[in-house]
Design an enzyme around this catalytic site. Structure first.
Site, PDB file in Angstrom:
ATOM      1  N   LYS A  79     -18.727   0.397  -1.470  1.00 19.71           N
ATOM      2  CA  LYS A  79     -19.425   1.470  -2.180  1.00 19.71           C
ATOM      3  C   LYS A  79     -18.714   1.751  -3.505  1.00 19.71           C
ATOM      4  O   LYS A  79     -17.477   1.752  -3.561  1.00 19.71           O
ATOM      5  CB  LYS A  79     -19.443   2.725  -1.305  1.00 19.71           C
ATOM      6  CG  LYS A  79     -20.266   3.888  -1.857  1.00 19.71           C
ATOM      7  CD  LYS A  79     -20.256   5.064  -0.875  1.00 19.71           C
ATOM      8  CE  LYS A  79     -21.091   6.229  -1.371  1.00 19.71           C
ATOM      9  NZ  LYS A  79     -21.072   7.376  -0.426  1.00 19.71           N
ATOM     10  N   SER A 154     -25.758   9.230   0.797  1.00 20.01           N
ATOM     11  CA  SER A 154     -25.539   8.665  -0.510  1.00 20.01           C
ATOM     12  C   SER A 154     -25.142   7.186  -0.487  1.00 20.01           C
ATOM     13  O   SER A 154     -25.284   6.515  -1.512  1.00 20.01           O
ATOM     14  CB  SER A 154     -24.432   9.446  -1.232  1.00 20.01           C
ATOM     15  OG  SER A 154     -23.186   9.267  -0.607  1.00 20.01           O
ATOM     16  N   SER A 178     -23.493  10.890   4.690  1.00 23.38           N
ATOM     17  CA  SER A 178     -23.753   9.789   3.744  1.00 23.38           C
ATOM     18  C   SER A 178     -23.474   8.395   4.280  1.00 23.38           C
ATOM     19  O   SER A 178     -23.802   7.409   3.612  1.00 23.38           O
ATOM     20  CB  SER A 178     -22.945   9.984   2.463  1.00 23.38           C
ATOM     21  OG  SER A 178     -23.508  10.988   1.670  1.00 23.38           O
TER      22      SER A 178
END
Lengths: 491, 95
Positions: A79, A154, A178
């Protein structure tokens, strides 16, 4: 195809020299080339660096020194909020400009030491603020099961990349769901460890008392293997906890007879999609058939979790994001004095959701409002945590839906921040309480066919039991074997 | 709580965040909505409750007081938008 393997399948083959790390890495790069134009999970990736890492690992195998590398040859996507030395780091924001990380996050050091190939920058909501990946400054990621829909957020890029077999696993971060929510909406396994289980050093902070790093994987065994590598105390993060790290994969016995599973009555709320509800009820029945005892429990302060979260998280974010001021790194917009330089830089660099949360967080901390909002929210947080600790006196794990609905359409909620926040209703309490949780596939909606996630919540540092229950359920179903790939390549 | 009660311009100044008039208006309306929802926390009596700042309380975390290598100056400055003589360059602060 090699990119479709799980880590446990792959590492055995690499160690036996049936396949090389290079072949696996190339297979993932080929898959990205084929389909990432349709889903946009990756912001960027350094193919030459990834293949060089693979070649170095193949030399290690050839030299007979592959022992103690549990992730040998596994390509793992990252990420865009975690520092990887020499690679870009943008948090899917314009404000970091051409930032290149000068060091590796602790989790990255640990992955590399375990023989993983660390590659790619996976898309996300800007600074991890969002539930749909629509808040990325570099374009939305699309759900591999239906590209007109969001992948969740997210960590939407991480979930989509694993679901679409672009990498064998990925790292994400979870501040209010997330990891678990996008894992549910994309049909993979996503684990949020107990607060303090995994070092946050090298993670760009959003809300420091809530953030945890965790894995996205194709099955529960891989999540256990990754957690074991990622976990442990780190002197660079004083909130990491000096608890021994168990051999998580060894606890996956499939044996859950007599374990007590709590069903919170407050989670059967309006707004829960009937198909999601049915899939979760079926999963509960399945757990009973496996010998678990199901008990109704109460988490009476559930209804206050979203409000508490959006005070605590935005307050912490408003302080953490003060560092993005155009002085030491990132894009700078000049001003006549430092104050106007800060304001101009931040006004041009941050997106709408980040600005909204900075304003809310600054407001709840500002003079005259601190007691009414921030202090009150911290006290309600205590009540929410006590709810869970009391429930865990009676049960070993708690089972809930991960998300009240399957993946929604791109644009459906992007103009209504409060509706977007309420989609996190089942995942947020876990972070406030500091406990651990995992989402795993438990079915699909009928039309269109979209994944549904089952959330299992565990005691603080109770990941062994959490993973044991998740694994026993998973192995008694076929949901995790379903792939969205046919849908993508047919287009 | 009505949207007009939040002075977005003032809060944005505290946050060192330059907003356009349109952004101020939009954020003001949205935050009014969100703060209205947050009001529900007032339903609870928290007078006897201790606040939680961290879910896993650790007290006095120490590490050995040893000199260790840190980021070289050159590396620390590499991402700077403006630098000179091994330092970050900023606009003039004092006349």
């Amino acid at each position: 195809m090699l990119n479709q393997l799980t880590i446990s399948e792959l590492t055995a083959k690499v160690a036996r020299k049936e396949v090389s790390a290079r072949e696996v890495m190339q297979s993932c790069l080929d898959q990205i080339g084929r389909i990432d134009g349709q889903i946009h999970a990756f912001l960027s990736y350094d193919a030459a660096d990834a293949l060089a890492q693979a070649d170095a690992l193949d030399k290690v195998v050839a030299g007979g020194a592959a022992a103690n590398r549990p992730l040998l040859g596994a390509p793992i996507g990252i990420k865009d909020v975690l520092a990887v030395k020499g690679q870009p780091l943008n948090c899917a924001s314009k404000i970091l400009g051409k930032f290149v990380s000068p060091y590796d996050a602790t989790v990255i050091q640990r992955l590399k030491a375990a023989g993983a190939i660390v590659f790619g920058r996976l898309n996300m909501d800007e600074f991890a603020m969002g539930s749909s990946t629509e808040n990325s400054a570099f374009g939305v990621t699309r759900n591999p099961w239906d590209t007109s829909r969001i992948p969740g957020g997210s960590s939407g890029g991480s979930a989509a990349a694993v679901a679409a077999d672009e990498c064998l696993a990925a790292l994400g971060t979870d501040t209010g769901g997330s990891i678990r929510q996008p894992a549910a909406l994309c049909g993979c396994v996503g684990l949020k460890p107990t607060y303090g289980r995994v070092s946050r050093y090298g993670l760009v902070a959003f809300a420091s008392s809530l953030d945890q790093i965790g894995p996205f994987t194709k099955d529960v065994r891989d999540a256990a293997m990754l957690l074991e590598v990622l976990s442990g105390v780190d002197h660079a993060d004083s909130t990491s906890v000096p608890q021994p790290v168990p051999h998580y994969a060894a606890g996956l016995t499939g044996e859950i007879k007599g374990l007590k599973i709590g069903l919170p009555k407050e989670y059967m709320v309006g707004g829960l999609d009937p198909e999601v509800n049915q899939a979760v009820q079926n999963a509960v029945k399945q757990l009973q058939q496996l010998g678990a005892e199901v008990i109704e429990i109460s988490l009476p302060h559930t209804d206050y979790a979203v409000a508490t979260y959006y005070i605590v998280a935005t307050a912490e974010a408003s302080a953490n994001l003060a560092r993005f001021d155009g002085i030491r790194y990132g894009a700078r917009v000049e001003g006549s004095d430092p104050i106007s330089l800060y304001g101009n830089t931040r006004g041009a660099g941050f997106g709408a959701e980040v600005k909204r949360r900075i304003i809310l967080g600054t407001y709840v901390l500002s003079s005259g409002y601190y007691d009414a909002y921030y202090l009150r929210a911290q006290k309600v947080r205590t009540l929410i945590r006590q709810d869970f600790l009391k429930a865990f006196e009676k049960v070993d794990v708690i089972v809930t839906p991960t998300s009240p609905t399957a993946a929604f359409k791109i644009g459906e909620k992007s103009d209504d921040p409060l509706q977007m926040y309420l989609s996190d209703i089942f995942t947020i309490s876990c972070n406030l309480a500091g406990i651990c949780g995992v989402s795993l596939p438990c079915g699909f909606t009928a039309n269109p066919k979209l994944p549904i996630g089952l959330q299992v919540l565990g005691k603080p540092f109770g990941e062994e039991t959490l993973l044991k229950v998740a694994h026993a359920y998973e192995q008694s179903t076929r949901w995790h074997k379903e792939k969205p790939i046919g849908k993508l390549t047919r287009r | 709580m009505a949207a007009t009660e939040i002075d977005v311009k003032y809060v944005a100044h505290l946050a060192r965040l330059t907003l356009s008039p349109e952004e101020e208006q939009k954020i003001g309306a949205q935050l009014g909505n969100i703060l209205g929802y947050i009001e529900k926390l007032r339903e609870l009596d928290v007078s006897e409750v201790q606040p939680t700042a961290h879910a896993v309380p650790l007290i006095n975390v120490m590490r050995p007081d040893e000199v260790r290598p840190s980021l070289p100056t050159e590396e620390a400055l590499r991402n700077a938008p403006a630098k000179a003589n091994g330092l970050f360059l900023v606009p003039k602060i004092v006349e």
